[in-house]
Design an enzyme around this catalytic site. Structure first.
Site, PDB file in Angstrom:
ATOM      1  N   ASP A 130       0.732  -1.223  -0.221  1.00  9.71           N
ATOM      2  CA  ASP A 130       0.096  -0.061  -0.144  1.00  9.71           C
ATOM      3  C   ASP A 130       0.678   1.134   0.013  1.00  9.71           C
ATOM      4  OD1 ASP A 130       1.107  -0.153   2.501  1.00  9.71           O
ATOM      5  OD2 ASP A 130      -0.907   0.094   3.659  1.00  9.71           O
ATOM      6  N   LYS A 181       4.484   1.453  15.999  1.00  9.48           N
ATOM      7  CA  LYS A 181       3.151   2.116  16.640  1.00  9.48           C
ATOM      8  C   LYS A 181       3.537   2.363  18.149  1.00  9.48           C
ATOM      9  CE  LYS A 181       0.959   0.996  12.917  1.00  9.48           C
ATOM     10  NZ  LYS A 181       0.936  -0.312  12.273  1.00  9.48           N
ATOM     11  N   ASP A 242       1.600   6.393   2.376  1.00 12.88           N
ATOM     12  CA  ASP A 242       1.071   5.266   2.755  1.00 12.88           C
ATOM     13  C   ASP A 242      -0.691   5.339   2.419  1.00 12.88           C
ATOM     14  OD1 ASP A 242      -0.720   3.278   4.137  1.00 12.88           O
ATOM     15  OD2 ASP A 242       0.798   2.958   5.641  1.00 12.88           O
TER      16      ASP A 242
HETATM   17  N1  GDD Z   1       0.035 -11.726   3.354  1.00 10.82           N
HETATM   18  C1  GDD Z   1      -0.286 -11.012   4.364  1.00 10.82           C
HETATM   19  N2  GDD Z   1      -0.764 -11.633   5.361  1.00 10.82           N
HETATM   20  N3  GDD Z   1      -0.032  -9.730   4.037  1.00 10.82           N
HETATM   21  C2  GDD Z   1      -0.250  -8.797   5.169  1.00 10.82           C
HETATM   22  C3  GDD Z   1      -0.974  -9.498   6.514  1.00 10.82           C
HETATM   23  C4  GDD Z   1      -0.894 -10.910   6.506  1.00 10.82           C
HETATM   24  O1  GDD Z   1      -1.387 -11.407   7.493  1.00 10.82           O
HETATM   25  N4  GDD Z   1      -0.830  -8.310   7.428  1.00 10.82           N
HETATM   26  C5  GDD Z   1      -0.826  -7.302   6.813  1.00 10.82           C
HETATM   27  N5  GDD Z   1      -0.115  -7.469   5.347  1.00 10.82           N
HETATM   28  C6  GDD Z   1       0.106  -6.526   4.407  1.00 10.82           C
HETATM   29  C7  GDD Z   1      -0.722  -5.608   4.262  1.00 10.82           C
HETATM   30  O2  GDD Z   1      -1.567  -5.834   2.889  1.00 10.82           O
HETATM   31  C8  GDD Z   1       0.121  -4.175   3.779  1.00 10.82           C
HETATM   32  O3  GDD Z   1       0.467  -4.373   2.370  1.00 10.82           O
HETATM   33  C9  GDD Z   1       1.215  -4.504   4.617  1.00 10.82           C
HETATM   34  O4  GDD Z   1       1.262  -5.944   4.963  1.00 10.82           O
HETATM   35  C10 GDD Z   1       1.291  -3.750   5.910  1.00 10.82           C
HETATM   36  O5  GDD Z   1       0.410  -3.561   6.480  1.00 10.82           O
HETATM   37  P1  GDD Z   1      -0.409  -2.494   6.947  1.00 10.82           P
HETATM   38  O6  GDD Z   1      -1.682  -2.914   7.671  1.00 10.82           O
HETATM   39  O7  GDD Z   1      -0.499  -1.563   5.726  1.00 10.82           O
HETATM   40  O8  GDD Z   1       0.300  -1.702   7.988  1.00 10.82           O
HETATM   41  P2  GDD Z   1       0.604  -0.473   8.586  1.00 10.82           P
HETATM   42  O9  GDD Z   1       0.666   0.713   7.483  1.00 10.82           O
HETATM   43  O10 GDD Z   1      -0.183  -0.254   9.877  1.00 10.82           O
HETATM   44  O11 GDD Z   1       2.172  -0.562   9.066  1.00 10.82           O
HETATM   45  C11 GDD Z   1       3.075  -0.802   8.244  1.00 10.82           C
HETATM   46  O12 GDD Z   1       3.719  -0.089   7.058  1.00 10.82           O
HETATM   47  C12 GDD Z   1       4.113   1.181   7.572  1.00 10.82           C
HETATM   48  C13 GDD Z   1       4.514   2.041   6.582  1.00 10.82           C
HETATM   49  O13 GDD Z   1       3.210   2.372   5.900  1.00 10.82           O
HETATM   50  C14 GDD Z   1       4.307  -1.307   9.236  1.00 10.82           C
HETATM   51  O14 GDD Z   1       5.224  -1.889   8.186  1.00 10.82           O
HETATM   52  C15 GDD Z   1       5.213  -0.137   9.778  1.00 10.82           C
HETATM   53  O15 GDD Z   1       6.186  -0.568  10.666  1.00 10.82           O
HETATM   54  C16 GDD Z   1       5.372   0.785   8.510  1.00 10.82           C
HETATM   55  O16 GDD Z   1       5.823   2.098   9.101  1.00 10.82           O
HETATM   56 MG    MG Z   2      -0.122   0.436   5.256  1.00  8.02          MG
END
Ligand code: GDD
Ligand code: MG
Length: 379
Positions: A130, A181, A242
């Site tokens: 994303d 977080k 993001d």
């Molecule tokens: N296959 C799979 N299985 N993918 C997953 C799963 C899972 O169980 N959980 C999450 N993902 C994928 C999501 O589709 C996304 O592309 C990515 O992993 C990160 O998940 P998000 O839900 O978007 O996390 P976030 O935005 O809260 O936090 C993450 O991204 C931040 C940057 O945008 C973390 O990596 C943070 O450390 C980072 O700063």
């Molecule tokens: Mg994200």
């Protein structure tokens, strides 16, 4: 969020730098914060600048020399393969691995390890599904090779890091901690965050525990740091966003159309508007600010649309005003209705003479009668 195209590095890493050739894309999240956009469509498949968002990431990876990509899917997994197939249309070889129960970011990586072709010491790229960014992917791989790190992370600086993974580094860029977080003010030790793109040395992926949920952010990174592993950060201040919230998604789509966010996959020339073949836009309608109008969508006479994404088959009636909003597939926005900062779910009908503002989300299939919602008493 930053949006300065002039920050995009003009040169790639030296041509002699061997690129990584394979990547894993994490696309299994539920996209909860993006609802109702993600009710029928997984987050990476929601259209941005006229194509599923994932297309931009795949095209950028291909342009950086990646040939083989494994998609780690879970939520609404069945929609990816019918769209992208074997990836040959993008010059890629794509494979799909689905988790029956979500395994988290680390578990997802371990779950696809058997599909990787790299040798144990080779670099494997990993991308959150994303993120819209101008990251110099080759430079991240070059940093990984130069520093002989176990994992290299793309870092970016944000004004409010609380919704992200905080990644403090020492003078040489080596990661000293990973705080996902942060909950307390004391934990906010840096404005550098994990930007969601990594290079893993392949053997590190193989060592993630199999068969159970694992978070790379909450488990793998902290455990590896505690064990003395080398995690290297590379701060890159190019465009980064993001797309996890509706406001960010709409912004990202508009930035792609405007050319502020770089992607080889925007279907047309970048500019104020992107009208896809098969869309029907009245001659006197005004489209600006990176608005995209998808195939089968109709924009009526005198409508004004700014910084918005109009998805396939949506209908914006005469005189409607749509700003910084996303109108879902087959949805209808009535005459003279005003939307500003709104998400309209697929198939919703908003009657004429309504006014919806600031973060309102209209659920898929909802019906709003003529003049039912207004904010300005004199309008
Ligand atoms: N296959 C799979 N299985 N993918 C997953 C799963 C899972 O169980 N959980 C999450 N993902 C994928 C999501 O589709 C996304 O592309 C990515 O992993 C990160 O998940 P998000 O839900 O978007 O996390 P976030 O935005 O809260 O936090 C993450 O991204 C931040 C940057 O945008 C973390 O990596 C943070 O450390 C980072 O700063
Ligand atoms: Mg994200």
């Amino acid at each position: 969020m930053r949006a300065h195209p002039e920050d995009v590095p003009l040169t790639d890493a030296p041509a002699a730098t061997p690129a990584a050739t394979e990547a894993i894309l994490l696309v299994g999240g539920k996209g909860t914060r993006l609802r109702p956009l993600t009710v029928h469509t997984p987050k990476p498949m929601v259209p941005a600048a006229g194509v599923p968002f994932l297309t931009h990431q795949l095209a950028r990876a291909r342009a950086a020399g990646i040939e083989h990509i494994v998609l780690a899917t879970s939520y609404l997994a069945e929609v990816f393969e019918p769209h992208f197939g074997d990836g040959s249309a993008l010059g890629l070889h794509l494979e799909y691995v689905t988790e029956t129960d979500p395994l988290g970011t680390g578990g997802a990586l371990r779950n696809v390890a058997h599909r990787l072709r790299s040798a144990p010491g080779d670099p494997v790229l990993v991308f959150n599904g994303d993120i819209l960014t101008g990251l110099d992917i080759r430079a991240l791989v070059a940093t990984h090779r130069r520093t002989r790190a176990d994992i290299s992370l793309h870092l970016t600086k944000v004004p409010d890091p609380r919704a992200f993974g905080l990644v403090p580094t020492d003078d040489s860029g080596r990661v000293t901690a990973f705080l996902e977080k942060p909950q307390t003010p004391e934990e906010i030790v840096t404005d550098q965050i994990n930007a969601g793109a990594y290079v893993f040395t392949r053997s590190v992926i193989d060592e993630i525990p199999a068969g159970r949920p694992v978070s790379v952010e909450r488990e793998t990174f902290p455990d590896l740091l505690a064990a003395g592993a080398h995690l290297q950060g590379m701060v890159d201040s190019t465009y980064w966003l993001d797309l996890g919230t509706p406001q960010a998604f709409v912004r990202g789509s508009a930035d792609l159309v405007l050319g502020r966010a770089p992607s080889p996959a925007v279907p047309g020339r970048c500019g104020e508007r992107l009208v896809l073949p098969g869309a029907d836009v009245a001659e006197d309608a005004k489209l600006s600010g990176g608005t995209s109008v998808a195939a089968g969508a109709v924009v009526g006479s005198g409508a004004r649309i700014d910084g918005s994404a109009i998805l396939p088959g949506a209908w914006i009636e005469a005189g409607a005003v749509v700003k910084n909003s996303l109108v879902g597939a087959g949805a209808r926005v009535g005459s003279r209705t005003v939307l500003d900062g709104v998400v309209v779910g697929d198939g919703a009908h908003i009657g004429p003479d309504n006014e919806l503002l600031d973060g309102v989300r209209v659920w898929c299939g909802a019906r709003i009668e003529q003049g039912a919602i207004r904010f300005s008493s004199d309008a």
